[in-house]
Scaffold this active site. Structure first.
Site, PDB file in Angstrom:
ATOM      1  N   TYR A 101      40.085  68.162  14.869  1.00  0.00           N
ATOM      2  CA  TYR A 101      38.841  68.489  14.175  1.00  0.00           C
ATOM      3  C   TYR A 101      38.297  67.314  13.363  1.00  0.00           C
ATOM      4  O   TYR A 101      37.131  67.305  12.977  1.00  0.00           O
ATOM      5  CB  TYR A 101      39.033  69.688  13.246  1.00  0.00           C
ATOM      6  CG  TYR A 101      39.311  71.000  13.960  1.00  0.00           C
ATOM      7  CD1 TYR A 101      39.298  71.074  15.350  1.00  0.00           C
ATOM      8  CD2 TYR A 101      39.579  72.146  13.253  1.00  0.00           C
ATOM      9  CE1 TYR A 101      39.550  72.255  16.003  1.00  0.00           C
ATOM     10  CE2 TYR A 101      39.839  73.344  13.901  1.00  0.00           C
ATOM     11  CZ  TYR A 101      39.822  73.388  15.282  1.00  0.00           C
ATOM     12  OH  TYR A 101      40.078  74.567  15.921  1.00  0.00           O
ATOM     13  N   ASP A 139      44.688  83.475  14.727  1.00  0.00           N
ATOM     14  CA  ASP A 139      43.746  84.529  15.130  1.00  0.00           C
ATOM     15  C   ASP A 139      44.401  85.476  16.131  1.00  0.00           C
ATOM     16  O   ASP A 139      44.221  86.695  16.058  1.00  0.00           O
ATOM     17  CB  ASP A 139      42.499  83.908  15.787  1.00  0.00           C
ATOM     18  CG  ASP A 139      41.346  83.803  14.798  1.00  0.00           C
ATOM     19  OD1 ASP A 139      41.623  83.722  13.592  1.00  0.00           O
ATOM     20  OD2 ASP A 139      40.182  83.795  15.242  1.00  0.00           O
ATOM     21  N   ASP A 189      44.691  77.343  14.372  1.00  0.00           N
ATOM     22  CA  ASP A 189      43.435  78.087  14.400  1.00  0.00           C
ATOM     23  C   ASP A 189      43.531  79.186  15.466  1.00  0.00           C
ATOM     24  O   ASP A 189      43.214  80.359  15.229  1.00  0.00           O
ATOM     25  CB  ASP A 189      42.301  77.097  14.735  1.00  0.00           C
ATOM     26  CG  ASP A 189      40.927  77.652  14.420  1.00  0.00           C
ATOM     27  OD1 ASP A 189      40.841  78.788  13.930  1.00  0.00           O
ATOM     28  OD2 ASP A 189      39.939  76.950  14.676  1.00  0.00           O
ATOM     29  N   ASP A 221      51.862  76.784  24.349  1.00  0.00           N
ATOM     30  CA  ASP A 221      51.535  77.756  25.410  1.00  0.00           C
ATOM     31  C   ASP A 221      52.558  78.890  25.434  1.00  0.00           C
ATOM     32  O   ASP A 221      52.201  80.069  25.525  1.00  0.00           O
ATOM     33  CB  ASP A 221      51.398  77.070  26.775  1.00  0.00           C
ATOM     34  CG  ASP A 221      52.473  76.021  27.042  1.00  0.00           C
ATOM     35  OD1 ASP A 221      53.221  75.689  26.111  1.00  0.00           O
ATOM     36  OD2 ASP A 221      52.566  75.541  28.182  1.00  0.00           O
TER      37      ASP A 221
END
Ligand code: NAD
Length: 368
Positions: free
Chosen positions: A143, A251, A247, A223
């Site tokens: 980011y 979630d 992130d 993964d």
């Protein structure tokens, strides 16, 4: 011992003021019971600040935040601001605040509340007992890494995932310290089979683990982790991730809790800790007094724990939330499909939690 704390309240937009009011009342109750001295100040952020001051993060708000011991934020955003350019929208105020406060470790618990496991899309027997604390690095990685560009002439775009050893070590330290007060296990997530930056991540975390012989460290590829979180969420305690992986995974793990309205968060390690429920301003339900305040109330519990060091008080809040849920009380978002639920408006839910705080028994203090 009496704790003194200057807390800045940034209620924001939509349901932000509704849920933050209950979080503040919770903090006041905790202060009264424990004889602590909490001073509250309010300031504007987001859409409310745009309407009053023409900017989503007025200078007085920033100065008040930087001179506080903790910042408690509700939510920002609203449809009426969607035609503004991105850097003048309410969300820009929150992003500006986060970068000024410089918190590098974002803490997000995913907890399967007994009684709410039926709200998760996962089977109750899979989520029951799950209690995960994500520690996500917040200031580095893809980011923020340079170079970054969408080069239209070349018809190509690129971002850079970059970490220094120090950036990894400081957030890993937060994870190990927190694990010591929980179930003493850290799962570090990376993609070390492919990415050099993950190889640095893994080597740094492994080296730091030697300072924490009492904490079990395991490594997972991101993964595989995405799958394990859904299959065996009970296996995890503290989950340490870089920015992008955290992130996505935090979630994903939020489904364990069953409602966005239940999720608290804290960002620590910077100049001032920032506390905010995970949800947004929920314009679809704002102003109706039906928002779930429990995410904001649990955020207040994190403030008590991480900014005031009041572990027992934090636990009392969490135990009170559990008690209220055990008694069958629900807000609208939690009540879907539950015929016997006693559905409460926001303020009444907050009042029940405070009432329960005065009567619950708290077990030995725990970390998060
Ligand atoms: P949202 O989190 O506001 O709402 C998503 C859904 O969850 C909605 O159906 C809403 O009613 C429900 N919900 C959210 N919080 C709830 C609560 N406490 N109780 C009951 N139900 C709740 O996300 P969105 O709709 O994508 O975004 C709305 C606005 O909020 C946008 O402007 C967005 O940019 C902003 N936003 C802000 C933050 C923040 O301030 N940290 C986070 C996310 C989104």
């Amino acid at each position: 011992m009496t704790k003194k704390l200057k807390i800045l309240i940034l209620a924001g937009d939509g349901v932000g003021p509704e849920v933050t009011a209950e979080a503040v009342r919770t903090l006041k109750t905790a202060a009264e019971v424990g004889g602590h001295d909490f001073q509250f100040r309010q300031a504007l952020i987001g859409g409310a600040a745009i309407l009053a001051e023409g900017t989503p993060l007025p200078q007085p708000t920033l100065e008040a935040a930087l001179s506080s011991d903790a910042v408690l934020l509700g939510a920002v955003g609203g449809h009426e601001f969607s035609s503004l350019p991105p850097d003048r929208r309410p969300e820009a105020g929150l992003l500006g605040l986060r970068s000024a406060l410089k918190g590098y470790a974002n803490l997000r618990p995913s907890f399967a509340w007994p009684g709410l496991t039926g709200n998760s899309p996962l089977r109750p027997e899979v989520v029951e007992g799950a209690d995960i604390l994500f520690v996500r690095e917040l200031l580095g990685g893809l980011y923020f890494g340079q170079p970054r560009e969408w080069n239209k002439q070349a018809n190509a775009a690129w971002n850079t995932m970059r970490y220094t050893r120090d950036e990894v070590a400081r957030v890993a330290k937060v994870a190990f310290e927190l694990a010591r007060n929980r179930r003493s296990k850290v799962t570090s997530v990376d993609k070390a089979n492919v990415l050099e930056v993950s190889q640095l991540w893994r080597a740094t975390v492994t080296e730091l683990a030697q300072e924490y012989p009492d904490v079990k460290l395991e490594h997972q590829y991101v993964d595989a982790m995405a799958m394990h979180l859904m299959n065996t969420p009970r296996n995890f305690d503290v989950v340490l991730t870089e920015n992008l992986f955290g992130d996505i995974l935090s979630d994903e793990a939020a489904v364990i809790t069953g409602s966005l309205g239940m999720l608290p968060s804290a960002t620590v390690g910077g100049r001032v800790n920032l506390y905010e429920p995970v949800h947004g301003s929920a314009p679809d339900i704002a102003g109706r007094g039906i928002a779930n305040p429990l995410g904001a109330i649990l955020t207040a519990a994190m403030l008590l724990r991480y900014s005031a060091g009041l572990h027992e008080e934090a636990q009392a809040v969490e135990a009170a939330v559990r008690q209220v849920l055990d008694d069958g009380y629900r807000t609208m978002d939690l009540a879907r499909g539950a015929m016997s639920a006693k559905v409460l408006p926001t303020q009444e839910m907050g009042r029940r939690v405070r009432e329960a705080m005065l009567s619950v028994r708290v077990e030995a203090p725990r970390g998060a």
